[in-house]
Design a protein around this motif. Structure first.
Motif, PDB file in Angstrom:
ATOM      1  N   ARG A 158     -44.981 -42.948  23.722  1.00 25.10           N
ATOM      2  CA  ARG A 158     -45.083 -41.942  24.773  1.00 25.10           C
ATOM      3  C   ARG A 158     -46.562 -41.720  25.086  1.00 25.10           C
ATOM      4  N   THR A 159     -46.874 -41.744  26.367  1.00 23.21           N
ATOM      5  CA  THR A 159     -48.276 -41.520  26.717  1.00 23.21           C
ATOM      6  C   THR A 159     -48.611 -40.043  26.468  1.00 23.21           C
ATOM      7  N   ALA A 206     -54.779 -49.821  26.006  1.00 24.08           N
ATOM      8  CA  ALA A 206     -54.506 -50.015  24.579  1.00 24.08           C
ATOM      9  C   ALA A 206     -53.024 -50.331  24.354  1.00 24.08           C
ATOM     10  N   ILE A 207     -52.151 -49.596  25.043  1.00 28.04           N
ATOM     11  CA  ILE A 207     -50.705 -49.825  24.861  1.00 28.04           C
ATOM     12  C   ILE A 207     -50.326 -51.224  25.353  1.00 28.04           C
ATOM     13  N   LEU A 264     -42.387 -53.401  22.406  1.00 29.20           N
ATOM     14  CA  LEU A 264     -43.008 -52.118  22.752  1.00 29.20           C
ATOM     15  C   LEU A 264     -42.594 -51.658  24.155  1.00 29.20           C
ATOM     16  N   GLN A 265     -42.341 -50.377  24.289  1.00 27.49           N
ATOM     17  CA  GLN A 265     -41.990 -49.810  25.595  1.00 27.49           C
ATOM     18  C   GLN A 265     -42.857 -48.581  25.850  1.00 27.49           C
ATOM     19  N   ILE A 266     -43.021 -48.248  27.125  1.00 27.89           N
ATOM     20  CA  ILE A 266     -43.896 -47.120  27.483  1.00 27.89           C
ATOM     21  C   ILE A 266     -43.042 -45.986  28.043  1.00 27.89           C
ATOM     22  N   MET A 267     -43.388 -44.752  27.689  1.00 28.15           N
ATOM     23  CA  MET A 267     -42.610 -43.624  28.228  1.00 28.15           C
ATOM     24  C   MET A 267     -43.563 -42.512  28.680  1.00 28.15           C
TER      25      MET A 267
END
Ligand code: PEP
Ligand code: MG
Length: 590
Positions: A339-340, A383-384, A393-396
């Motif tokens: 999570r950002t 970075a992510i 990896l996933q972004i939220m």
């Protein structure tokens, strides 16, 4: 002072029983002991103050130049008030004059003078000047550390096992709790989903919060205490018999958690084989070990903002990359949802000029902050994305409240990807990008996110507070904060239904997902992804494997027809007992 045994009720925040001595932390930064000095000590005292001020100045200038380099001079200006205080001749002269007259330790005089400055600012009507009182506070803490070598909060000083008792603990202070010494935690403020409570759960420290202003001034240092984190009870100066009873109870609870570990390797599925995922919430990268030890199917929520707390600078791209890479590699092929940055609300960092707001949970937080500060956001996204090549990896994005915010955030990801392409830095171009559903506005319009969000995760901690209009950290209204509110359940039902119609996978990572009684209901409503505090995972696996999907659907049907929260909770508890049979007594209700 409580002379006799006394039972105090608070809000249950982290399960387990702690028995030990109280370690009381006063929240008053300016409470410094008086120390009598002699005339002959005067010049030494003044010299100590000057050395501390000089050291503080060097520290601030250092931080300022680092920030100016990373984010531009505007941000670095936020330390100007502290630098002005350092240069303030009137302040220094007042301290020296009082030192001569009163012959008390320099740290006491210094803080007494500073306290006056702070109070004067707090009384002003101008909100900007009012906020500067926080700068005086920070300045005071810095100088105190350099004068006495002690941190204002004293948490780090704890060297014997004890139960911490305090008015309030910020998430950044909670993040440095050392489970080796902290047996338990009691705070006057807060509700069950404050980040302090969430951290206590992560560290497996029993905690009771939200006792109201009954604790400070009544519990004294070294008082004997029992805290029952599951029931939200504190017993002060317990009788011998109570102590014996709770020692036995504590053994049983510890045994329960050990017993539950047997279920950590169960397949995450219902009795009739419907596959689900039970993942872990983590705040710090090293917690990934606990996630693995409790049988997590992935990391469903990595609260990355903790990387930004307890420091005077910002985490660099490389530091963040290493942290995300570490978690991703350790989880191998499992999902890792990063999570950002979700700063704001109860998580403030002074180095980002996140000053006091009247309604911080409705304010400048999470994605709103990131969109307003793209330079900071981009460092994290780089970075992510760099770490995305190391696994699943996933972004939220947190706190999305409209489709426009989602689009704007996606645009920034796109720009960062283009930059990485130009620099030939590898990253996963197909990385999945999702949104948390924490606002009723998105809960009602989640179908609009088709093609924009690859997945959703329901953040009930916030969704509940915004739906019922109940501040999640305010102990006075904690009784209203309730996942069983039919309004909350209908929103959740709507999210699951609309997401499934639009083929958007949906999970839940708020604390509700970790409350065992809700699992059958949520399964019945169609939820398949859960992310919870690692400690709870084995228990959820056991419950899931003890019921069929048809049973779950029937439970959901019944629950959705009830209008009373109380009835819903009673019904769900009863059903849980039926589902678990003999396991219930042994494992759930100790
Ligand atoms: C939530 O709101 O449910 C959530 C998981 O986010 P946080 O607790 O960090 O606000
Ligand atoms: Mg949230």
């Amino acid at each position: 002072m409580f002379k006799k045994e006394q039972i105090i009720k608070g809000v249950s925040a982290s399960p387990g029983i702690a028995i030990g001595k109280a370690y009381v932390i006063s929240d008053d930064v300016f409470k410094v002991e008086k120390r009598i000095i002699k005339d002959a000590d005067l010049s030494e005292e003044i010299k100590n103050l000057e050395t501390a001020l000089l050291k503080t100045k060097r520290e601030i200038v250092d931080i300022q130049s680092k920030m100016a380099k990373e984010m531009g001079s505007n941000y670095a200006d936020i330390f100007d008030v502290q630098l002005m205080l350092l240069e303030d001749r009137v302040l220094l002269e007042e301290i020296i004059e009082r030192l001569r007259k009163e012959l008390l330790g320099v740290e006491y005089i210094f803080f007494d003078v500073l306290k006056k400055y702070k109070r004067a600012l707090e009384k002003l009507n101008d909100p900007y000047l009012k906020e500067r009182a926080q700068d005086v506070n920070d300045f005071g803490k810095r100088v105190l550390k350099n004068l006495t070598g002690k941190d204002a909060s004293h948490i780090k000083e704890l060297r014997n096992k004890a139960i911490i008792v305090t008015h309030d603990l910020s998430p950044s202070e909670a993040a440095v709790l050392n489970p080796e010494y902290v047996l338990g935690l009691v705070t006057e403020s807060g509700g069950s989903t404050t980040h302090t409570a969430i951290m206590a759960k992560s560290f497996e420290i029993p905690a009771v919060v939200g006792t109201g202003s009954i604790i400070m001034g009544n519990i004294e240092m070294d008082d004997s205490l029992i805290i029952d984190g599951s029931r939200g009870i504190i017993i002060v100066n317990p009788h011998q018999a109570t102590l014996k009873e709770y020692e036995a109870k504590k053994n049983k609870v510890d045994e329960k958690f050990l017993n539950l570990l047997k279920f950590k390797d169960l397949k995450s599925q219902t009795k009739d084989g419907v596959s689900i995922k039970i993942m872990a919430n983590i705040e710090l990268s090293h917690e990934v070990k606990s996630a693995i030890n409790h049988g997590a199917d992935g990391i469903g929520l990595y609260r990355t903002e903790y990387l930004y707390l307890n420091r005077s600078d910002l985490p660099s791209e490389e530091e963040q990359y290493q942290a995300y890479k570490l978690v991703t590699l350790q989880m191998a092929s499992h999902i890792v949802i990063i999570r950002t940055l979700d700063l704001g609300g109860d998580k403030l960092v002074s180095q980002l000029d996140m000053s006091y707001e009247l309604n911080p949970f409705l304010g400048w937080r999470a994605i709103r902050f990131c969109l307003a500060r793209p330079a900071i956001f981009k460092v994290q996204l780089r970075a992510i994305l760099r770490a995305s090549v190391h696994g699943n990896l996933q972004i939220m994005f947190p706190m999305i409240s409209s489709i426009e915010e989602m689009e704007e955030a996606l645009k920034i990801v796109d720009e960062v990807m283009q930059d990485l392409d130009k620099e030939e830095i590898p990253h996963n171009k197909d990385v999945k990008i999702g949104a948390m559903i924490e606002t009723p506005s998105v809960a009602m319009t989640c179908d609009h996110f088709k093609g924009k969000a690859d997945f959703f995760s329901i953040g009930t901690n916030d969704l509940i507070q915004y739906t019922i209009a109940v501040d999640r950290i305010n102990e006075k209204i904690a009784y209203l904060y309730d996942p069983a509110h039919p309004g909350v359940l209908r929103l959740i039902e709507n999210i699951i239904q609309k997401s499934s119609e639009n083929n958007i996978p949906v999970g839940m990572c708020g604390e509700m997902a970790g409350e065992t009684i809700y699992l059958p209901l949520l399964l019945g409503l169609g939820l398949r992804y859960f992310s919870v505090s690692p400690l709870i995972i084995p228990e959820l696996k056991l419950v899931a494997s003890s019921l069929t999907l048809d049973q779950a659907k029937e439970i959901a049907r019944e629950v959705m027809s009830f209008s009373s929260r109380e009835k819903i909770r009673q019904y769900l508890s009863l059903k849980l007992k039926e589902i678990l049979g003999s396991d219930y007594e042994e494992l759930i209700e100790v």
